[in-house]
Design a protein around this motif. Sequence first.
Motif, PDB file in Angstrom:
ATOM      1  N   ARG A 192       0.836  -1.195   0.000  1.00  0.00           N
ATOM      2  CA  ARG A 192       0.000   0.000   0.000  1.00  0.00           C
ATOM      3  C   ARG A 192       0.876   1.252   0.000  1.00  0.00           C
ATOM      4  N   VAL A 193       0.613   2.128  -0.953  1.00  0.00           N
ATOM      5  CA  VAL A 193       1.374   3.368  -1.091  1.00  0.00           C
ATOM      6  C   VAL A 193       0.497   4.538  -0.670  1.00  0.00           C
ATOM      7  N   VAL A 194       0.982   5.359   0.234  1.00  0.00           N
ATOM      8  CA  VAL A 194       0.255   6.543   0.692  1.00  0.00           C
ATOM      9  C   VAL A 194       1.194   7.742   0.582  1.00  0.00           C
ATOM     10  N   THR A 195       0.657   8.875   0.129  1.00  0.00           N
ATOM     11  CA  THR A 195       1.444  10.093  -0.002  1.00  0.00           C
ATOM     12  C   THR A 195       0.868  11.188   0.886  1.00  0.00           C
ATOM     13  N   VAL A 196       1.727  11.866   1.632  1.00  0.00           N
ATOM     14  CA  VAL A 196       1.296  12.980   2.485  1.00  0.00           C
ATOM     15  C   VAL A 196       2.117  14.212   2.113  1.00  0.00           C
ATOM     16  N   VAL A 197       1.421  15.266   1.714  1.00  0.00           N
ATOM     17  CA  VAL A 197       2.070  16.517   1.315  1.00  0.00           C
ATOM     18  C   VAL A 197       1.298  17.691   1.895  1.00  0.00           C
ATOM     19  N   TYR A 240      -5.774  17.559   5.975  1.00  0.00           N
ATOM     20  CA  TYR A 240      -5.254  16.380   6.679  1.00  0.00           C
ATOM     21  C   TYR A 240      -6.208  15.191   6.604  1.00  0.00           C
ATOM     22  N   LYS A 241      -7.514  15.451   6.531  1.00  0.00           N
ATOM     23  CA  LYS A 241      -8.511  14.400   6.733  1.00  0.00           C
ATOM     24  C   LYS A 241      -8.304  13.200   5.811  1.00  0.00           C
ATOM     25  N   GLY A 242      -8.171  13.445   4.519  1.00  0.00           N
ATOM     26  CA  GLY A 242      -8.009  12.331   3.590  1.00  0.00           C
ATOM     27  C   GLY A 242      -6.725  11.560   3.829  1.00  0.00           C
ATOM     28  N   GLN A 243      -5.652  12.269   4.142  1.00  0.00           N
ATOM     29  CA  GLN A 243      -4.380  11.606   4.399  1.00  0.00           C
ATOM     30  C   GLN A 243      -4.436  10.763   5.671  1.00  0.00           C
ATOM     31  N   LEU A 244      -5.086  11.285   6.708  1.00  0.00           N
ATOM     32  CA  LEU A 244      -5.213  10.523   7.958  1.00  0.00           C
ATOM     33  C   LEU A 244      -6.048   9.269   7.757  1.00  0.00           C
ATOM     34  N   SER A 245      -7.077   9.372   6.922  1.00  0.00           N
ATOM     35  CA  SER A 245      -7.917   8.211   6.647  1.00  0.00           C
ATOM     36  C   SER A 245      -7.117   7.101   5.971  1.00  0.00           C
ATOM     37  N   LYS A 246      -6.287   7.470   5.013  1.00  0.00           N
ATOM     38  CA  LYS A 246      -5.463   6.471   4.330  1.00  0.00           C
ATOM     39  C   LYS A 246      -4.435   5.868   5.274  1.00  0.00           C
ATOM     40  N   ARG A 255       4.988  18.349   5.952  1.00  0.00           N
ATOM     41  CA  ARG A 255       3.776  17.606   6.329  1.00  0.00           C
ATOM     42  C   ARG A 255       4.129  16.352   7.116  1.00  0.00           C
ATOM     43  N   LEU A 256       5.194  15.666   6.730  1.00  0.00           N
ATOM     44  CA  LEU A 256       5.598  14.468   7.462  1.00  0.00           C
ATOM     45  C   LEU A 256       5.936  14.803   8.910  1.00  0.00           C
ATOM     46  N   HIS A 257       6.694  15.867   9.114  1.00  0.00           N
ATOM     47  CA  HIS A 257       7.064  16.237  10.478  1.00  0.00           C
ATOM     48  C   HIS A 257       5.831  16.617  11.292  1.00  0.00           C
ATOM     49  N   ASP A 258       4.883  17.304  10.671  1.00  0.00           N
ATOM     50  CA  ASP A 258       3.633  17.642  11.362  1.00  0.00           C
ATOM     51  C   ASP A 258       2.906  16.387  11.824  1.00  0.00           C
ATOM     52  N   LEU A 259       2.797  15.395  10.944  1.00  0.00           N
ATOM     53  CA  LEU A 259       2.091  14.159  11.271  1.00  0.00           C
ATOM     54  C   LEU A 259       2.837  13.367  12.342  1.00  0.00           C
ATOM     55  N   MET A 260       4.150  13.450  12.336  1.00  0.00           N
ATOM     56  CA  MET A 260       4.928  12.806  13.402  1.00  0.00           C
ATOM     57  C   MET A 260       4.655  13.479  14.743  1.00  0.00           C
ATOM     58  N   GLU A 261       4.612  14.814  14.759  1.00  0.00           N
ATOM     59  CA  GLU A 261       4.351  15.554  15.986  1.00  0.00           C
ATOM     60  C   GLU A 261       2.962  15.236  16.533  1.00  0.00           C
ATOM     61  N   ARG A 262       2.001  15.020  15.643  1.00  0.00           N
ATOM     62  CA  ARG A 262       0.628  14.679  16.049  1.00  0.00           C
ATOM     63  C   ARG A 262       0.493  13.237  16.496  1.00  0.00           C
TER      64      ARG A 262
END
Length: 445
Positions: free
Chosen positions: A135-140, A145-151, A165-172
Amino acid sequence: MQVIGTTFFRAAYDANRSRSPAIKFCNAWRCALSSTFQDLGLSETTLAAVAQMGYNAPTPVQEQAIPLALEGRDVVAAAVTGTGKTTAFALPVIERIDRAKKPGSPRALVVSPTRELALQIDAACTQLAKGSGLRVVTVVGGVPYKGQLSKLSRGVDILVATPGRLHDLMERGDVKLRDVEILVLDEADRMLDMGFWPTMKKIVAATPSSRQTLLFSATLDRKVMQSVSAILRDPAFVEVAHKGETSDTIEQFIVPVGSMQKASLLRLLLAERGSKRVIVFTDTKTRAEICTGQLKRAGFRAESIHSDKTQAQRKRALAAFSKGDVDVLVATDVLARGIDVPDIAYVVNYELPENPDDYVHRIGRTGRAGEAGCSISFVSPEAKAQLLDIEKLLGSKIPTLAVEGYDATEAERALANRFVSKTTRGSAAFSRSLRRNPTGFGRRR
């Protein structure tokens, strides 16, 4: 440390000699290399995906890098744009990892400096991973955020991301990198230029020290190697590009012109050489918008792309250009690296870039994968220092092109008479950058 390719980077040696004194040389990429994907050690499933993509034979960088990566080696690879770097790292990643067991915890991480490049990598990985179950997921950034978090919650094996964006998601706490087995850094030199390296160090620190690291870029120099050497373990170096090298399938020309005549010259050029599949590069977002408006009023199907556009707008513009609904794409350097739009007729440098390396990346949008290409640069007297910097990097003079209906006599004389001191030549890009942005952090394009 193993070195493969036509030239060995002194910078690479300096950065790694304290850890690995053993160096093996290979004078040409052809020595002891295979000529088909079947010979590279790929599985039948992956070979089927490669065949579906229409790839007949590996490019030099693929031929060199894939076997090394399949062995689990860290790899540092430099190759001119359009030579298949994305496939060179995507195939080993697909071969070497298994499905992740936890949501938001990928087995492979690919980091790229721009959204457009990340989306291109996503498309290539998705196609090549067909049949593997990965499974390939891209976060930019620039999208909700909603669609990326769902994937991410549904599971991700290969995560493609931009640093912010990656660092933001890591912090969250939505992305955890403790299970990463392979880390890929694409266009590392661009990440440094754009100021992403402090963030990248935090991202790399969150991955296991046992990971495999693959670093791919159009150019490698001392600054890059000094920054990345600490994250590499006895890497193999693959070089298919030299600093300043352009594809030998690209014809390069300049047209001397006064700044006020550029708009009319562009229209004449498009009328003479054709206006289909053309990319026009400008130095600023404002100039891109002005140029696009002028072309539209003249009857050309043109669209612009730069960092002020939303992600959706940029994606639509690229899609329209790829499908042929837009003929002329006017862009800043946001498009200069990594974006693979096939069959570009020619590239126009409406303004020369501040950095000579960016010239190489701009014209690399044409003449890709061995196809013939052409670049035409408008050079005003004020840009003579930039031209000299570019020609110094290339190691050759760029010939002048005659355009039907345009008299370049006066502009040629003004360009020839323009005095440029030796100190101005070497520091042209730096001084212009400081004048436009005194903070020294550069501007987004």
